[in-house]
Design an enzyme around this catalytic site. Structure first.
Site, PDB file in Angstrom:
ATOM      1  N   ASP A 105      63.445 157.446  10.282  1.00 19.68           N
ATOM      2  CA  ASP A 105      62.464 158.203  11.074  1.00 19.68           C
ATOM      3  C   ASP A 105      61.284 158.566  10.169  1.00 19.68           C
ATOM      4  O   ASP A 105      61.016 157.838   9.222  1.00 19.68           O
ATOM      5  CB  ASP A 105      63.138 159.425  11.716  1.00 19.68           C
ATOM      6  CG  ASP A 105      62.447 159.870  12.992  1.00 19.68           C
ATOM      7  OD1 ASP A 105      61.208 159.880  13.019  1.00 19.68           O
ATOM      8  OD2 ASP A 105      63.129 160.217  13.968  1.00 19.68           O
ATOM      9  N   HIS A 153      59.024 155.833   9.594  1.00 16.85           N
ATOM     10  CA  HIS A 153      57.958 155.984  10.584  1.00 16.85           C
ATOM     11  C   HIS A 153      56.667 156.571  10.004  1.00 16.85           C
ATOM     12  O   HIS A 153      55.797 157.009  10.740  1.00 16.85           O
ATOM     13  CB  HIS A 153      58.449 156.839  11.760  1.00 16.85           C
ATOM     14  CG  HIS A 153      59.534 156.193  12.561  1.00 16.85           C
ATOM     15  ND1 HIS A 153      60.081 156.758  13.683  1.00 16.85           N
ATOM     16  CD2 HIS A 153      60.185 155.010  12.400  1.00 16.85           C
ATOM     17  CE1 HIS A 153      61.023 155.955  14.176  1.00 16.85           C
ATOM     18  NE2 HIS A 153      61.114 154.901  13.411  1.00 16.85           N
TER      19      HIS A 153
END
Ligand SMILES: *[C@@H]1O[C@H](CO)[C@@H](O)[C@H](O)[C@H]1NC(C)=O
Ligand SMILES: *[C@@H]1O[C@H](CO)[C@@H](O)[C@H](O)[C@H]1NC(C)=O
Ligand SMILES: *[C@@H]1O[C@H](CO)[C@@H](O)[C@H](O)[C@H]1NC(C)=O
Ligand SMILES: *[C@@H]1O[C@H](CO)[C@@H](O)[C@H](O)[C@H]1NC(C)=O
Ligand SMILES: *[C@@H]1O[C@H](CO)[C@@H](O)[C@H](O)[C@H]1NC(C)=O
Ligand SMILES: *[C@@H]1O[C@H](CO)[C@@H](O)[C@H](O)[C@H]1NC(C)=O
Ligand SMILES: *[C@@H]1O[C@H](CO)[C@@H](O)[C@H](O)[C@H]1NC(C)=O
Ligand SMILES: *[C@@H]1O[C@H](CO)[C@@H](O)[C@H](O)[C@H]1NC(C)=O
Length: 390
Positions: free
Chosen positions: A219, A242
C-alpha cells in the site's frame, strides 16, 4: 521470634530490589530483557519480561538503556511501552529479532507494539534489529481486523534508526499525535500483494522526518494524514507500493489540515503512484505548502497525481488544495498519463510544475497530462501541461 521472621522475610524480599535499584542514579543503567526472564527462543512468549524491563528503564532517574540482545529471537504476543517516564534519555538497543505470534495466537488489539507518552526515546537497531509481524498468516483474510506492527502515540523527541520491519498484517509504522520524531535507515519489507500494508502512516503529528529508508509494501509507502505539518521525507526508495500520499483527507465528519510537507530525493520504483494528494469530495480542511522535488521514477503508473474524487462523496464543501510544487521529476511513466491534476469544482490553486521530464515507459508512446480545475504554472516540464488555468 515471629516478628524477627517477618522482618527477615521482608528483608530478603527487599534485598534483590535494592540491588536492582542500585542502578538508579548511575550514569547509564542497563536493563537487559534476559535479566528480566526473557528466553529468546522464538517460541515462549517474552512479553512480560520485555514490559518489566521497560518499566524499570522508564522509572530510572537518569539515562537508561533497554537491551534486546543480538543473536536471539524473541516471540512476543503484545508490547506496551508506556510513559511518561522519569527520565528523558531512554535508549532501546534493539539488536535481536522480535517475532509476532501467528494469527491464531495473536493477543494484541490494533497494534502489536505500542509506545505511548514517552519523551526523548531513541531506538537503534544497529542494522541488526528486526521486527517481523508474521503478516502472511493474516493477509488472506482481508476483512479481518488486522493489526499493525508499531504505533508511536503522543511521542516527543523520538529517534528510530537502523531497523528492519517486515511482514506487517496491516500498516508497519503509525505515528500519531507526535511532536518531533526522526526515522532513519529503516527498511520496511512486505510483498506488493499484501493488503493495506502502509509503510508509514502519519496523523495529527508535527516535525516528523523520515530519511534514508527503503520501503517495499502493498500500500502507501508513506501516508500523511489529517492534522500533520512539517513532515519531511528525504532519500526514500519506494516500491513495490502505492507511493507517497498526502491523504486521503476529508473523511466524513473530520476536518483534515495538512501543511508544510517536503518530499525530496526519493525514488519510486515500479509503484502505482509517485507523488499523490487525495481528498474526498465534501470534506473539510486543506492541503497546502506541499513540495515534491528531485524524484526519480521507474515505470510508475501515476507519477504525479492530485485526486479530489477519491472514494465516495458526501455533501458539503471540499478540502482545499493549494501551493503545491512538483519539481525535478525524471524517469518513466507506465501508463503514459504522467500528470493528472483532477481537482474538484472548487479548484486547486498555485500549483507549480518545474523542471520535470517524464517519458512513457512504452517505446514510441508519448507521455501526456490531464487537468480539471487546476490553477497554476508549468515551466520546463515534459510532458507539457497546457490544461492548467491561470
Ligand atoms: C534525535 O536526533 C536529532 C537529529 O539527529 C537530534 O537533534 C536529537 O537530539 C535526537 N534526540 C534524541 C532523544 O536523541
Ligand atoms: C542500515 O540498516 C541496514 C539493515 O537494516 C544495515 O545493514 C546498515 O548497516 C545500516 N546502516 C547504518 C549506517 O547503520
Ligand atoms: C545508526 O547506525 C549508524 C552506524 O552504525 C550510527 O552512526 C547512527 O548513529 C545510528 N543511528 C542512531 C540514531 O543511533
Ligand atoms: C524539512 O525540509 C525543509 C525544506 O527543505 C527544511 O527547511 C527543514 O529544515 C526540514 N526540516 C527538518 C527537521 O529536517
Ligand atoms: C538530493 O540529490 C541532489 C542530486 O543528487 C543532491 O545534490 C542533493 O544534495 C540531495 N539533497 C538531499 C537533501 O538529499
Ligand atoms: C528498481 O528495482 C529493481 C529490482 O526490483 C532494481 O534492479 C533496480 O535497480 C531499481 N531501480 C532503481 C532506480 O532503484
Ligand atoms: C482524472 O480524470 C481523467 C479524465 O476524467 C481520468 O481519465 C483519470 O482516470 C482521472 N484520474 C483519477 C485518479 O481519477
Ligand atoms: C465539491 O466537489 C464536488 C466534486 O467536484 C462538486 O460536485 C461540489 O460542487 C464541490 N462543492 C463545492 C461547495 O464547491
Amino acid at each position: 521470634m515471629q516478628g524477627f521472621i517477618t522482618f527477615a522475610l521482608i528483608f530478603c524480599f527487599i534485598l534483590p530490589c535494592l540491588s536492582t535499584r542500585s542502578n538508579v542514579g548511575t550514569k547509564n543503567a542497563i536493563y537487559n530483557v534476559m535479566k528480566y526472564g526473557a528466553r529468546g527462543d522464538g517460541k515462549i512468549d517474552d512479553s512480560l519480561a520485555f514490559v518489566r524491563a521497560w518499566n524499570s528503564a522508564c522509572k530510572a532517574a537518569e539515562m537508561s538503556t533497554l537491551v534486546i540482545p543480538v543473536g536471539k529471537t524473541f516471540m512476543v504476543s503484545k508490547l506496551s511501552f508506556n510513559g511518561p517516564c522519569t527520565n528523558k534519555h531512554i535508549l532501546i538497543q534493539l539488536e535481536g529479532k522480535i517475532v509476532a505470534p501467528s494469527k491464531v495466537h495473536w493477543k494484541a488489539q490494533s497494534y502489536w507494539i505500542t509506545v505511548q507518552s514517552v519523551e526523548g526515546l531513541t531506538i537503534n537497531g544497529h542494522g541488526r534489529g528486526v521486527l517481523d509481524g508474521d503478516g502472511s498468516t493474516w493477509w488472506q483474510c482481508k476483512s479481518c481486523d488486522r493489526p499493525g506492527v508499531f504505533l508511536f502515540h503522543s511521542c516527543k523527541g523520538l529517534n528510530v534508526s537502523n531497523l528492519s520491519i517486515t511482514n506487517s498484517p496491516r500498516s508497519h509504522v503509525a505515528v500519531n499525535m507526535c511532536n518531533g520524531a526522526t526515522f532513519s535507515n529503516i527498511s520496511i519489507n512486505s510483498p506488493g500483494t499484501s493488503p493495506n500494508t502502509d509503510g508509514f502512516d502519519i496523523a495529527l503529528s508535527t516535525h516528523i522526518v523520515i530519511h534514508d529508508s527503503n520501503i517495499k509494501s502493498g500500500d502507501d509507502c508513506i501516508a500523511i494524514n489529517g492534522g500533520s505539518s512539517f513532515v519531511n521525507a528525504t532519500r526514500i526508495t519506494c516500491g513495490p507500493g502505492h507511493g507517497i500520499s498526502v491523504g486521503s483527507l476529508g473523511k466524513k465528519g473530520s476536518e483534515d489540515k495538512v501543511s508544510n510537507i517536503h518530499v525530496r530525493n526519493c525514488t519510486f520504483n515500479e509503484t502505482q503512484n509517485g507523488a499523490r494528494i487525495k481528498t474526498i469530495p465534501g470534506g473539510l480542511g486543506y492541503a497546502k505548502h506541499i513540495t515534491f522535488e528531485q524524484i526519480i521514477l521507474v515505470n510508475v503508473n501515476n507519477p504525479i497525481i492530485i485526486d479530489q474524487e477519491y472514494s465516495i462523496s458526501h455533501k458539503g464543501a471540499n478540502v482545499s488544495v493549494s501551493s503545491v510544487k512538483f519539481q525535478g521529476f525524471t524517469g518513466t511513466s507506465a501508463s503514459g498519463l504522467a500528470i493528472q491534476l483532477n481537482c474538484s469544482s472548487s479548484g486547486c490553486y498555485d500549483i507549480l510544475l518545474e523542471q520535470n521530464n517524464i517519458v512513457s515507459a512504452q517505446p514510441g508512446k508519448k507521455a501526456s497530462s490531464f487537468c480539471t480545475n487546476a490553477h497554476g504554472t508549468a515551466r520546463n516540464t515534459v510532458p507539457n501541461v497546457p490544461c492548467l488555468l491561470k
